[in-house]
Write an enzyme that holds these catalytic residues in place. Structure first.
Site, short mmCIF file in Angstrom:
data_model
loop_
_atom_site.label_atom_id
_atom_site.label_comp_id
_atom_site.label_asym_id
_atom_site.label_seq_id
_atom_site.Cartn_x
_atom_site.Cartn_y
_atom_site.Cartn_z
N GLU A 33 0.81 -1.22 0.00
CA GLU A 33 0.00 0.00 0.00
C GLU A 33 0.84 1.26 0.00
O GLU A 33 0.53 2.23 -0.68
CB GLU A 33 -0.97 0.01 1.18
N TYR A 116 -6.84 6.62 3.57
CA TYR A 116 -6.92 5.57 2.55
C TYR A 116 -6.19 4.32 3.00
O TYR A 116 -6.73 3.20 2.97
CB TYR A 116 -6.36 6.03 1.19
N ASP A 134 -9.66 6.07 -2.94
CA ASP A 134 -8.45 6.47 -3.65
C ASP A 134 -8.84 7.12 -4.97
O ASP A 134 -10.03 7.39 -5.20
CB ASP A 134 -7.55 5.25 -3.89
#
Length: 347
Positions: A33, A116, A134
């Site tokens: 991520e 996020y 996102d």
DNA sequence: AATCCGGGGGG
DNA sequence: CCCCCAGGATT
């Protein structure tokens, strides 16, 4: 649940086989991520593999030096991500006994993890019901629902965040989150999506109103600033003079060369450059032009000139951030791409 | 609320 | 040339 069902059905057919989709290990998901923030999957994938190879566990990550982390990060950009990861890995080892948190409220406290990323890691690793928002989600929702609030405005962020969480398929948040992002990346892509094969094309507001190209709306960005870097390159035997960049500017903790920044490259400004060189390195100092490169960043365009530095007097006490290193050592130090490319082209 | 932080791919 | 990318931190 028509929207959610169609997204998930589409996803199960069209999803890419990506390595971080085969695990629910929060550490591995965290690696992916952070690397994928503002970074395309194809660009981030080799870095993900490299990091996992070098640091199989968060304990391995925490034990590494920041320079090692930044070296592995070299070329990916937004280097604060690497520095923040290094800090977070140590917090996890020290405060969480080396067990990477899986809950949103723990994750959000860690450096480099915002709304996020906390939603992504928590939903993927523990199934927590947090909707990811996102760039893909902004685009899919803006088009499908015809929302023209700018996505980079505070109101827009609140509005899309609220809608995304209302839409979240709570039976399987991880599956739904993956589905909507993959749908945005592959089907509902930024430019000229093929709406004729889209499973949502009947209901989509943007398609019905011929507004696919107008949504989502984004506030205009600030104009790029021009900067003029004059790099002074000096080698003696197998060593080269480098500088570690400090806080307060781009490329923090990466290595470049001694640099004199001017307001331009005009004749007048070049006289200023020569004066500055001589006052820093002695009156006999000479510089000879080697090459020019334009380097474009998000908020600035950097005009870079490289000069060979000769006949100078070097004062370590005045220039503490400078250091002589061998080329072998330099290879181990993190450098911005414009420096890395120069070295590979000239040495 | 606005600005800063990289680098690369694609139209 | 312009836009966007599995955003976040700082001011």
């Amino acid at each position: 649940m028509i929207f959610q069902n169609k997204l998930i059905t589409w996803y199960l057919i069209h999803k890419r086989d990506l390595p971080w989709r085969h695990t629910n290990d929060a550490y591995v998901i965290w690696l992916s991520e952070i690397i994928l923030q503002q970074t395309r999957v194809e660009q981030g994938l080799p870095y993900f593999n490299k990091f996992l190879e070098n640091f199989p566990t968060v304990t391995d990550f925490a034990a590494a030096s920041e320079a090692k982390v930044l070296k592995l990060w070299q070329g990916l950009g937004y280097y604060s991500r690497g520095r923040n990861m290094h800090n977070t890995a140590q917090i996890v080892v020290n405060n969480y006994n080396g067990i990477f948190p899986t809950l949103h409220d723990d994750l959000i406290k860690l450096k480099g993890i915002g709304e996020y990323t906390a939603a992504a890691i928590s939903s993927f690793s523990s199934g927590e019901a947090r909707a990811v928002v996102d760039g893909n989600v902004f685009r899919v929702l803006a088009r499908y629902y015809g929302i023209d609030t700018p996505i980079n405005s505070p109101e827009g962020k609140k509005q899309f965040f609220k809608l995304a969480n209302e839409l979240l398929y709570t039976e399987d948040p991880a599956l739904y989150n993956q589905a909507i992002m993959e749908f945005g990346a592959i089907q509902c892509k930024p430019k000229s999506p093929d709406c004729s094969i889209c499973p949502l094309n009947i209901e989509c507001y943007a398609l019905k109103n011929n507004a696919v190209g107008q949504l989502p709306v984004k506030l205009a960005k600030a104009e790029k600033k021009h900067r003029y870097f004059n790099y002074l390159v000096s080698t003696v035997d197998d060593k080269i003079l480098v500088r570690e960049r400090q806080a307060g500017d781009i490329w923090q903790h990466l290595y470049d060369f001694p640099c004199i920044e001017t307001t331009g490259f005009s004749t007048e400004e070049d006289e200023t450059l020569e004066f500055t060189v001589k006052s820093n390195f002695g009156g006999e100092t000479e510089i000879t032009f080697i090459s020019y490169k334009k380097h474009v960043l998000t908020h600035q365009i950097i005009h870079v000139r490289f000069f060979a530095l000769k006949n100078y007097i070097f004062n370590f006490n005045k220039q503490k951030e400078l250091n002589w290193v061998s080329f072998n050592t330099l290879d181990e130090l993190p450098q911005p791409n414009v420096i890395r490319n120069f070295i590979e082209e000239n040495f």
